[in-house]
Write a protein that holds these residues in place. Structure first.
Motif, mmCIF file in Angstrom:
data_model
loop_
_atom_site.group_PDB
_atom_site.id
_atom_site.type_symbol
_atom_site.label_atom_id
_atom_site.label_comp_id
_atom_site.label_asym_id
_atom_site.label_seq_id
_atom_site.Cartn_x
_atom_site.Cartn_y
_atom_site.Cartn_z
ATOM 1 N N UNK A 277 0.788 -1.231 0.000
ATOM 2 C CA UNK A 277 0.000 0.000 0.000
ATOM 3 C C UNK A 277 0.823 1.286 0.000
ATOM 4 N N UNK A 278 2.049 1.232 0.516
ATOM 5 C CA UNK A 278 2.834 2.463 0.569
ATOM 6 C C UNK A 278 3.798 2.615 -0.609
ATOM 7 N N UNK A 279 4.309 1.522 -1.143
ATOM 8 C CA UNK A 279 5.250 1.649 -2.252
ATOM 9 C C UNK A 279 4.667 2.371 -3.474
ATOM 10 N N UNK A 280 3.366 2.233 -3.775
ATOM 11 C CA UNK A 280 2.819 2.976 -4.918
ATOM 12 C C UNK A 280 2.680 4.482 -4.671
ATOM 13 N N UNK A 281 2.780 4.936 -3.426
ATOM 14 C CA UNK A 281 2.614 6.365 -3.140
ATOM 15 C C UNK A 281 3.837 7.139 -3.631
ATOM 16 N N UNK A 282 3.649 8.336 -4.169
ATOM 17 C CA UNK A 282 4.770 9.137 -4.680
ATOM 18 C C UNK A 282 5.818 9.420 -3.596
ATOM 19 N N UNK A 283 7.059 9.023 -3.863
ATOM 20 C CA UNK A 283 8.150 9.322 -2.953
ATOM 21 C C UNK A 283 8.309 8.375 -1.787
ATOM 22 N N UNK A 284 7.460 7.349 -1.683
ATOM 23 C CA UNK A 284 7.542 6.406 -0.558
ATOM 24 C C UNK A 284 8.217 5.107 -1.000
ATOM 25 N N UNK A 295 11.373 -0.048 7.741
ATOM 26 C CA UNK A 295 12.027 1.212 7.419
ATOM 27 C C UNK A 295 11.319 1.784 6.201
ATOM 28 N N UNK A 296 10.864 3.029 6.327
ATOM 29 C CA UNK A 296 10.071 3.656 5.269
ATOM 30 C C UNK A 296 10.724 4.966 4.846
ATOM 31 N N UNK A 297 10.998 5.083 3.555
ATOM 32 C CA UNK A 297 11.472 6.348 3.008
ATOM 33 C C UNK A 297 10.262 7.161 2.575
ATOM 34 N N UNK A 298 10.278 8.449 2.836
ATOM 35 C CA UNK A 298 9.138 9.311 2.532
ATOM 36 C C UNK A 298 9.642 10.622 1.927
ATOM 37 N N UNK A 299 8.787 11.372 1.241
ATOM 38 C CA UNK A 299 9.210 12.674 0.711
ATOM 39 C C UNK A 299 9.528 13.624 1.869
ATOM 40 N N UNK A 300 10.746 14.097 1.931
ATOM 41 C CA UNK A 300 11.154 14.921 3.059
ATOM 42 C C UNK A 300 10.299 16.180 3.188
ATOM 43 N N UNK A 301 9.724 16.632 2.078
ATOM 44 C CA UNK A 301 8.907 17.848 2.085
ATOM 45 C C UNK A 301 7.640 17.711 2.920
ATOM 46 N N UNK A 302 7.207 16.468 3.189
ATOM 47 C CA UNK A 302 5.970 16.303 3.971
ATOM 48 C C UNK A 302 6.244 15.744 5.370
ATOM 49 N N UNK A 303 7.480 15.862 5.811
ATOM 50 C CA UNK A 303 7.841 15.370 7.147
ATOM 51 C C UNK A 303 6.945 15.987 8.219
ATOM 52 N N UNK A 304 6.787 17.302 8.192
ATOM 53 C CA UNK A 304 5.995 17.991 9.210
ATOM 54 C C UNK A 304 4.543 17.542 9.171
ATOM 55 N N UNK A 305 4.003 17.412 7.964
ATOM 56 C CA UNK A 305 2.600 16.982 7.836
ATOM 57 C C UNK A 305 2.398 15.560 8.368
ATOM 58 N N UNK A 306 3.370 14.694 8.106
ATOM 59 C CA UNK A 306 3.277 13.327 8.629
ATOM 60 C C UNK A 306 3.337 13.325 10.155
ATOM 61 N N UNK A 307 4.257 14.092 10.703
ATOM 62 C CA UNK A 307 4.379 14.158 12.162
ATOM 63 C C UNK A 307 3.095 14.670 12.801
ATOM 64 N N UNK A 308 2.501 15.686 12.200
ATOM 65 C CA UNK A 308 1.252 16.244 12.740
ATOM 66 C C UNK A 308 0.105 15.249 12.617
ATOM 67 N N UNK A 309 0.050 14.524 11.505
ATOM 68 C CA UNK A 309 -1.007 13.532 11.309
ATOM 69 C C UNK A 309 -0.891 12.398 12.313
ATOM 70 N N UNK A 310 0.329 11.932 12.549
ATOM 71 C CA UNK A 310 0.539 10.876 13.541
ATOM 72 C C UNK A 310 0.160 11.372 14.938
ATOM 73 N N UNK A 311 0.519 12.590 15.244
ATOM 74 C CA UNK A 311 0.219 13.133 16.567
ATOM 75 C C UNK A 311 -1.289 13.198 16.805
#
Length: 356
Positions: A277-284, A295-311
């Motif tokens: 489910x995550x490999x098809x996502x852009x940048x993941x 271990x998951x690589x993600x687009x660094x530009x959305x680091x803050x958004x991911x952190x906020x969503x997890x929180x």
């Protein structure tokens, strides 16, 4: 919601999300507190403890070569302190570039010099650069070589033949510490431990009850040391014995290996869901892992958004800051429900975030 009433879901320290084995629970309930009124008498049988004897039989290793400790962390720290603090000259240890930060920290406690050797990315895997390890070892002539299999945070393992190849290439004076905290997730076969000890008297293999057996709060680890490391046996052995309850719990956990393998099978299925489910996502990119995390690589530009969503979902995820891993996160595998929540949160964040 008031923060004091929030129940956070911790997926940042590779802890265990499933219940303990029934035999472990039964052992705890049936333990008599009166046993705490006396020291163990195992020394009269010529052994350190009931647990070390059980582990020795299970792995086909003499009890005298089994080491017990306050978690694998304690054994690892004792090993490094013991072998890097000898003499007056600064001693050297080789450790993986992408690995547990604690290795370097322990070495620094005894003024050890840490020299990093590389891992490299190969498709959906990280691998040890074995040729480069040999080159660095020949150049530096280290006092210690540390190998982690599976490695944290990359999740990659060394095969039995790869371990032999590496250990064969270093001098017998180089002490090899093999951190196998996650090894039980990699394979059920444990025969290689006895074989390695017979062939390489300069190796110590370190394991734990914290990961596969889901008992990090027990703080119980064990290791197997080669014949030339008997000095460490004296360094680490507890003269008055070990915690009687911990020993019995450890034996019950080892007797429940089939129970924990069933949980591992569920984790393996969920690792595949992360990939699917995550490999098809852009940048993941989700990497292969032989441990209880991905271990998951993600687009660094959305680091803050991911952190906020997890929180917002009360999820605590490990965002890595190591050189070369700043756009990676390590996610501990939870229950199926928890894993679905994490995957769904990532999918939603990826859909709703525009990457410039």
């Amino acid at each position: 919601m008031n923060d004091t009433n929030r129940k956070l879901i911790y997926l940042d320290r590779n802890e265990y999300s499933y219940g303990i084995a029934p035999l472990v629970e039964q052992t705890i309930r049936e333990f008599s507190p009166q046993e705490f009124n006396s020291y163990t008498r195992c020394f009269q049988q010529g052994i350190k403890s009931e647990l070390s004897e059980f582990i020795g039989r299970m792995y086909g290793v003499p009890e005298s070569n089994v080491v017990l400790g306050y978690g694998a962390e304690d054994i690892l720290k004792s090993v490094i302190h013991c072998f890097l603090s000898q003499g007056h000259q600064q001693r050297k240890i080789l450790i993986p570039t992408y690995s547990w930060w604690y290795y370097k920290s322990i070495a620094e406690e005894v003024n050890g010099q840490t020299i990093m050797y590389p891992l490299y990315e190969d498709g959906y895997n990280f691998k040890y650069d074995i040729a480069e390890i040999k080159r660095i070892a020949e150049k530096e002539n280290p006092d210690m070589l540390l190998l982690a299999s599976p490695n944290n945070p990359t999740g990659n393992s060394l095969s039995f033949n790869e371990i032999k190849d590496i250990v064969s290439s270093v001098g017998s004076h180089t002490m090899v510490a093999l951190d196998e905290a996650y090894a039980s997730y990699d394979a059920g076969n444990i025969d290689h431990v006895a074989t390695l000890l017979k062939e390489f008297p300069n190796i110590i293999s370190i394991r734990t009850f914290s990961k596969f057996y889901g008992l990090p709060g027990l703080r119980l680890g064990y290791a197997f040391m080669g014949e030339s490391l008997k000095k460490f046996g004296g360094f680490s052995t507890m003269y008055l014995g070990y915690n009687k309850l911990s020993e019995k719990i450890g034996i019950a956990a080892l007797q429940s290996t089939d129970f924990y393998r069933e949980k591992k099978a569920l984790m393996d299925e969920d690792k595949e869901q992360y990939k699917k489910r995550l490999n098809p996502l852009p940048g993941f990119k989700v990497y292969h892992s032989d441990a209880n995390f991905v271990l998951v690589k993600y687009p660094e530009a959305i680091r803050k958004q991911l952190q906020e969503a997890f929180e917002k979902k009360d999820l605590v995820i490990k965002f890595l800051n190591d050189d070369g891993l700043q756009s990676y996160m390590r996610i501990t595998l939870g229950t199926r429900q928890i894993n679905e929540l994490v995957i769904g949160t990532i999918e939603e964040t990826s859909r709703n975030t525009r990457i410039e």
